[in-house]
Design a protein around this motif. Sequence first.
Motif, PDB file in Angstrom:
ATOM      1  N   ALA A  81      43.666 -47.594 -46.629  1.00  0.00           N
ATOM      2  CA  ALA A  81      43.513 -46.858 -47.792  1.00  0.00           C
ATOM      3  C   ALA A  81      43.396 -45.235 -47.386  1.00  0.00           C
ATOM      4  O   ALA A  81      44.059 -44.432 -47.822  1.00  0.00           O
ATOM      5  N   ARG A  89      40.360 -40.351 -53.789  1.00  0.00           N
ATOM      6  CA  ARG A  89      40.826 -39.350 -52.831  1.00  0.00           C
ATOM      7  C   ARG A  89      39.624 -38.494 -52.295  1.00  0.00           C
ATOM      8  O   ARG A  89      40.072 -37.258 -52.367  1.00  0.00           O
ATOM      9  N   CYS A  91      41.724 -44.676 -52.635  1.00  0.00           N
ATOM     10  CA  CYS A  91      43.028 -44.308 -53.400  1.00  0.00           C
ATOM     11  C   CYS A  91      42.796 -43.817 -54.648  1.00  0.00           C
ATOM     12  O   CYS A  91      43.545 -42.881 -55.039  1.00  0.00           O
ATOM     13  N   HIS A  92      41.783 -43.951 -55.586  1.00  0.00           N
ATOM     14  CA  HIS A  92      41.668 -43.559 -56.976  1.00  0.00           C
ATOM     15  C   HIS A  92      40.854 -42.002 -56.636  1.00  0.00           C
ATOM     16  O   HIS A  92      41.266 -41.254 -57.384  1.00  0.00           O
ATOM     17  N   ALA A 128      46.875 -44.120 -46.043  1.00  0.00           N
ATOM     18  CA  ALA A 128      47.763 -43.951 -47.453  1.00  0.00           C
ATOM     19  C   ALA A 128      47.521 -43.013 -48.239  1.00  0.00           C
ATOM     20  O   ALA A 128      48.286 -42.004 -48.629  1.00  0.00           O
ATOM     21  N   ALA A 129      45.994 -42.479 -48.508  1.00  0.00           N
ATOM     22  CA  ALA A 129      45.772 -41.440 -49.220  1.00  0.00           C
ATOM     23  C   ALA A 129      46.045 -40.157 -48.452  1.00  0.00           C
ATOM     24  O   ALA A 129      46.248 -39.101 -49.016  1.00  0.00           O
ATOM     25  N   LYS A 173      43.362 -40.072 -62.254  1.00  0.00           N
ATOM     26  CA  LYS A 173      42.650 -40.156 -60.952  1.00  0.00           C
ATOM     27  C   LYS A 173      42.053 -38.805 -60.336  1.00  0.00           C
ATOM     28  O   LYS A 173      42.180 -37.886 -60.967  1.00  0.00           O
ATOM     29  N   ASP A 180      40.250 -49.313 -52.666  1.00  0.00           N
ATOM     30  CA  ASP A 180      40.889 -49.130 -53.955  1.00  0.00           C
ATOM     31  C   ASP A 180      40.245 -47.765 -54.275  1.00  0.00           C
ATOM     32  O   ASP A 180      40.787 -47.015 -55.079  1.00  0.00           O
TER      33      ASP A 180
END
Length: 141
Positions: A96, A76, A73-74, A99-100, A47, A70
Amino acid sequence: PHQLVSLGFFLSMSHRKWKELNLLQCHIGDDGMNILHQFLCRDEANKQEVTKLDLSSNDLTEASSDIIGDIICHLRPHTLLLGNNKITNLKNISTAVTAACKVKSLHANCNNITSQYAAAISDMMTCLEELNIGYNQLGDH
């Protein structure tokens, strides 16, 4: 599309950590976003944390929102630029971002976001320091 495959391959194979990915006005569309997603998010162990991800003016629609989520999230990103696309709903992107919780600045101006999706915008406010949603359809019609 073969240029996107080449770019995606280069980005995924680069062992150097890059800080910014600028795809401003590349007009890759939802299909191009899908191709890049395959390369950018295929290695969960590698990541990245980029400072800026610019996907402005790429003809992206609601069909790309899961993919963008997605990628958030990867990679950031601290700054996410999504202006001048055709995105109507920020719900998956909001999930996302929340969450991130790395995105501090979101520019989703000049899309087709309506007041119907205001809840998704308010959900992100716990993480964001800057939000640009100008030139959308947020008022009553």
